[in-house]
Design an enzyme around this catalytic site. Structure first.
Site: not given
Ligand code: S3P
Length: 426
Positions: A21-22, A26, A93, A121, A313
């Site tokens: 996902k991350s 990106r 987020g 949040r 996570d």
């Molecule tokens: C993420 C960073 C993390 C993670 C989120 C994905 C990202 O959050 O918990 O699921 O893709 O950069 P934080 O950066 O708020 O810790």
């Protein structure tokens, strides 16, 4: 949707899980910033990543799926254009915070909104550093969404020491800094996931145990081909199930093995988990490989607080593994869990209480032990995908009479989760 489960005897076979996902967020963002055509394979098609794609379509980028690849055409440096409506970030987020960094340095205004969870949040963590860069960005009175961004005349590079370990905040600053001539530096005490710096090939220095990441316009991305390795955070649910379900063995193909994300493997291995990694390779600067997990006798261990950002996570599903291990499971130093899609310390603790387990909640974590006494409880997901998936693992491991309320939220990160579980359940 109330999810019910059938009894299974073991987990066996192999799975190729969708993209991380991350990295998916990106890859879409960098392809949209670049000039010309990029291609992304194994992109995660989950609600969160769809939120990112929808926002960038509204900002003038072309994103199309052709066969099994995403073809993205970006307009290059300062090529985004003003959206004709609010940019809706859904539950994500990562979308909201990373896009704030990108949009704060543009020459047009933007308004970012989100669903009920995202609207609760904290956003001050991105607003504060971006204001230091001269950006004109504000949120609600409670520092929550909607976020309003106006064009700003004077933008400055900053040196920023991260007050909370957060890859999203770090990335927002780096993505704003990516548009400036001079160098912006982010300093991290505890390492957080480093996909932004890897994918943009940013210079990194270690000074007194702290990581300094620098960025400037010269690191602006070009169009390219991306392959997104499978999501280690999604893999974690399957790995835990294979470890705690007797007679199980599971092969997970092409899983992301980035060191800032693999803490879950280290913790489970230290707990006695039989996990092997084979076929290691690289996609760009990201390592990936195949993971083999087999049923194991587990014991709970003390989890080092410095590891928390790496496993943030995975803590909910690690605590499920902890229920099948000697002694009780305890996590501290994880106050950030309270600011995720839901307050995950409260969500895990309340659900554990419903099962009759011995639970203690702390400001920065929780401890759980004892035996499950209520086998047919209705678990509340709190509309948080990782809570729903963690308790699904518990149900399949031993307590198939459990039901999960609002389990549809799994689509945030892995819409095919239940289908994949069926595929390897015997
Ligand atoms: C993420 C960073 C993390 C993670 C989120 C994905 C990202 O959050 O918990 O699921 O893709 O950069 P934080 O950066 O708020 O810790």
């Amino acid at each position: 949707m109330i999810k019910e489960f059938s009894k299974i005897s073991k987990i066996s076979g192999e799975l190729s899980l969708p993209g991380d996902k991350s990295i998916s967020h990106r890859a879409v963002m960098f392809a949209c910033l670049a000039k010309g055509q990029s291609e992304i394979s194994n992109l995660l098609e989950s609600e969160d990543v769809i939120s990112t794609m929808n926002c960038f379509r509204m900002l003038g980028c072309s994103i199309e799926k052709i066969k099994d690849k995403y073809i993205i055409i970006g307009n290059g440096f300062y090529g985004l254009r003003e959206a004709n409506d609010n940019l809706y970030c859904g539950n994500s987020g990562t979308t909201a915070r990373l896009i704030s960094g990108i949009l704060s340095v543009q020459k047009f205004k933007s308004i970012l909104t989100g669903d009920q969870s995202l609207s609760n949040r904290p956003m001050l963590r991105v607003i504060e550093p971006l204001k230091k860069m001269g950006c004109s960005i504000s949120a609600s009175y409670q520092n929550t969404m909607p976020i309003r961004i106006f064009p700003s005349q004077n933008l400055y590079p900053i040196n920023y020491e991260m007050p909370v370990p957060s890859a999203q905040v770090k990335s927002a600053i780096l993505l704003a800094g990516l548009h400036l001539e001079e160098s912006t530096t982010v300093i991290e005490e505890l390492p957080t996931r480093d996909h932004t710096e890897r994918m943009l090939d940013l210079p990194i220095e270690k000074v007194n145990e702290r990581t300094q990441i620098s960025v400037s316009k010269k690191y602006y991305p070009s169009a390219k081909e991306y392959f997104v390795p499978s999501d280690i955070s999604s893999a974690a649910f399957f790995i835990v199930l294979a470890l705690i379900k007797p007679n199980s063995e599971l092969l997970l193909k092409n899983v992301l093995l980035n060191e800032t994300r693999c803490g879950v493997i280290d913790v489970l291995t230290s707990m006695g988990g039989n996990i092997k990694i084979v076929n290691k390779k690289y996609s760009g600067s990201e390592k990936y490989g195949d993971i083999i997990a087999k049923s194991s006798e587990l014991r709970n261990i003390e989890i080092d607080k410095r590891l928390i950002p790496n496993i943030i996570d995975e803590i909910p599903v690690l605590s499920i593994a902890g229920l099948f291990a000697e002694d009780s499971f305890r996590i501290n130093g994880a106050a950030e869990l309270r600011f995720k899609e839901t307050d995950r310390i409260k969500a895990m603790s309340e659900n554990f209480k419903k099962l009759g387990l011995d639970v203690e909640e702390f400001d920065d974590g929780f401890e759980v032990g004892g035996r499950v006494k209520v086998h047919d409880a209705v678990i509340e997901s709190y509309n948080d995908h990782r809570i729903a998936m963690s308790f699904s693992i518990l149900a399949l491991a031993e307590y198939h009479n459990l039901r999960i309320n609002n389990a549809g939220c799994i689509a945030i990160s892995n819409p095919k989760f239940f289908e994949q579980l069926n595929q390897v359940s015997i």
